[in-house]
Design an enzyme around this catalytic site. Sequence first.
Site, PDB file in Angstrom:
ATOM      1  N   HIS A  83     -10.732 -44.412  36.886  1.00  0.00           N
ATOM      2  CA  HIS A  83      -9.372 -43.907  37.117  1.00  0.00           C
ATOM      3  C   HIS A  83      -9.299 -42.384  36.963  1.00  0.00           C
ATOM      4  O   HIS A  83      -8.335 -41.776  37.406  1.00  0.00           O
ATOM      5  CB  HIS A  83      -8.322 -44.662  36.282  1.00  0.00           C
ATOM      6  N   ASP A 218     -14.389 -49.654  34.421  1.00  0.00           N
ATOM      7  CA  ASP A 218     -13.664 -48.417  34.716  1.00  0.00           C
ATOM      8  C   ASP A 218     -14.569 -47.183  34.553  1.00  0.00           C
ATOM      9  O   ASP A 218     -14.430 -46.413  33.614  1.00  0.00           O
ATOM     10  CB  ASP A 218     -12.451 -48.329  33.778  1.00  0.00           C
ATOM     11  N   SER A 651      -9.417 -40.680  28.241  1.00  0.00           N
ATOM     12  CA  SER A 651      -9.995 -41.534  29.273  1.00  0.00           C
ATOM     13  C   SER A 651     -11.341 -40.988  29.714  1.00  0.00           C
ATOM     14  O   SER A 651     -11.448 -39.810  30.058  1.00  0.00           O
ATOM     15  CB  SER A 651      -9.071 -41.599  30.479  1.00  0.00           C
TER      16      SER A 651
HETATM   17  N1  ARG Z   1      -4.085 -47.210  31.192  1.00  0.00           N
HETATM   18  C1  ARG Z   1      -5.198 -46.357  31.502  1.00  0.00           C
HETATM   19  C2  ARG Z   1      -5.043 -44.997  30.867  1.00  0.00           C
HETATM   20  O1  ARG Z   1      -4.001 -44.419  30.916  1.00  0.00           O
HETATM   21  C3  ARG Z   1      -5.375 -46.141  32.950  1.00  0.00           C
HETATM   22  C4  ARG Z   1      -5.765 -47.322  33.685  1.00  0.00           C
HETATM   23  C5  ARG Z   1      -5.754 -47.100  35.159  1.00  0.00           C
HETATM   24  N2  ARG Z   1      -5.674 -48.404  35.798  1.00  0.00           N
HETATM   25  C6  ARG Z   1      -4.579 -48.874  36.404  1.00  0.00           C
HETATM   26  N3  ARG Z   1      -4.535 -50.113  36.745  1.00  0.00           N
HETATM   27  N4  ARG Z   1      -3.557 -48.108  36.705  1.00  0.00           N
HETATM   28  O2  ARG Z   1      -5.977 -44.438  30.341  1.00  0.00           O
END
Ligand code: ARG
Length: 716
Positions: A83, A218, A651
């Site tokens: 992501h 991811d 992330s």
């Molecule tokens: N929740 C994750 C974060 O903010 C991002 C995940 C991205 N995936 C998604 N399905 N939007 O670090």
Amino acid sequence: MKKLILLLLFVMSQQLTKADEGMWMPLLISQNYEAMQRLGLRLTPEQIYSINNNSMKDAIVHFGGGCTGEIISDKGLLLTNHHCGYDAIATLSSVNQNYLMNGFMANSMEEELPAVGLSVKFLSRIEDVTDQVSKHIGNAYGKEVETKFEEIAKEIAKKANENGTYESEVKSFYAGNKYYLFVYQRFTDIRLVATPPENLGKFGGDTDNWMWPRHTCDFSMFRVYSNNDNKPAPYSKNNRPYIPKHHLPVSLKGVKDNDYAMIMGYPGRTTRYLTSYGVDLAINLSNPSVVKIRDKRLSIMREEMAKDPAVDLQYASSYAGIANYWKYFIGQTEQLKNLNILSQKQQEENEFERWARENKAYTRLMSDYQKAYAAYTPYAKHQTYYREAIMASSLTKLGASFENIEKAVDAEVSADSINKLCKRLKIAQSMILKNMNVELDKKVFAALNLMFYQDVPKAQHPDVYNNEVFKNFGDENWQQAFDQYADYVYNNTVLLDSAKMNEMCDADNIQTLLNDPAVVHALSVVKNYKTYYEPKINEFNYEMFELNRAYQGALLEKNKNKQMYPDANSTMRLSYGKVNSYAPKDAVFYNYYTLADGLLQKYKAGDKEFDLQPKIVDLLKNRDYGAYADKSLGGLVTCFITTNDITGGNSGSPVINGNGELIGCAFDGNWEAMSGDIAFDKRYKRTICADIRYILWVVDKVLDGRKLIDEMSVRY
Ligand code: ARG
């Protein structure tokens, strides 16, 4: 007696191993070192952060401004989240060569794809500059603090930059109670090396997002390139892979419950010292507004994206970003309520006030907070709706950039100056038009202006909703009125036509452009906001700055025998803790790891979120896990959870074991602790990580990239 001592020892050790809250500054690592050792760290502090010798921090980068990446080979190979690479991958994709959908693996360095606009920053050193900054700020108050801070910060940074070798910045900590200098090197030749297909990299989509148990792979991989002197340089065919000072070795040994785990990275923003007044505003006003607006915006986007694969790709990255924080704010509100954060904060504030009375200081602080929030609340919705609803339309954003031109025309500047401003506008236009679908944008414009009209107090409305043109459409059926108004604006504007803009944007025709319906609309909403509401919001922000500075300063005083970590501010932090399962609610137990078997259990052929390519399904059905299987757990571990304290910006961060080896890549937080950016909950807060063996399995078996693994320092 002996039993009692044993019990005490046991309780104490439980307490100690619970202390996983905190985003610590690597510069001050010696403060936490003993606690880290007790949990299982076997490195020296110098091996983690040193400015004289190569250390772990040299392998960790701020990736693209909003994420973290780590170097995992001596040839500048970089690992981050899928992501985090998403926007770059989408930009490099086309409908016919869709790397986002199908994945990508460069078979050689020549095949690696330059990601234009992407850059990474390596941290060179951190320095405490509190004395210098505080002296310059002196007794300044409110806005003046900002001006003074900017002056001195610029001066300090300029010196540290050593004529462009570095890129430095001074950052405020504990709301202006401490200041540190950060010296970086920025690399701008970054190339895409590998990415899984989206249905692995984003497996589970928004349904699984922010939740455990998880099976998302991811990750994506890039490479940092440098010139022949191993220095940063703009993209060139002649650049070569950057040779890092340190790269993280990779461990295939896997993790067990309670194993030591630490994370280094760039957490963006937390507000752990937010008062109950701020929590109240979030629960009852700001969060629900954001969610309501984004709900509508996302549903329009989904509808339009489904009609055309080109629009789908064009908006994929923006959709993912909007959806990510749509769900974030739903979760945050839910958990602020579930975990009674409001009353927890009120108790802390009562306790603070007791202390303040005893010390005869800060006695008015909490009532000042209350007054400041009370004064701001009537405009809070306007602020949120302006940012989230009004500016959601790309056409409005483009129209808003005429603000400067209008000012210039009013000031009767030279034709030459107007032409220069027009030139800049045309560049802005071409960038905005490239990423925009007119039909989608128009629907967003109509729906979200309507929402503003209905939800923001009438007294605060911009003139445009009362002007002669709008009155042509306005009657009791507001939905129809706004649809017709949107048709009128989008059909009659020249802003969507680059040829016409080229022809018309110059000193001679500028008045006609200022009467363009999209410009009239945009300038009306912008000027209304900036003239009447932004000043109030600024006033609130300066007031908050002063109150926060006092509050956190007082807390530092009150807690001087305890360690207090500063809020996240996009600077490098370290979090230590352990791999740990948890019980999300009564009678439910969540194991600390997931297996690839779960991928098949969730798999739904043809589904947007849970589909998998046939090749992957075959590999999984044959349990073809190669060297990446966990023998004692009897399968391929996909993800695991730790007690580390992270937030957005982390992330892509490396999850590192007690020996300094990479065991995973952090990518998410869990639902039960979504209030974590405001208050850390020791029982529930977990970090969700992709197991490094899962990542390597995908690189090897799914993407046929064995040679990338040979490039790493793998420890079996
Ligand atoms: N929740 C994750 C974060 O903010 C991002 C995940 C991205 N995936 C998604 N399905 N939007 O670090």
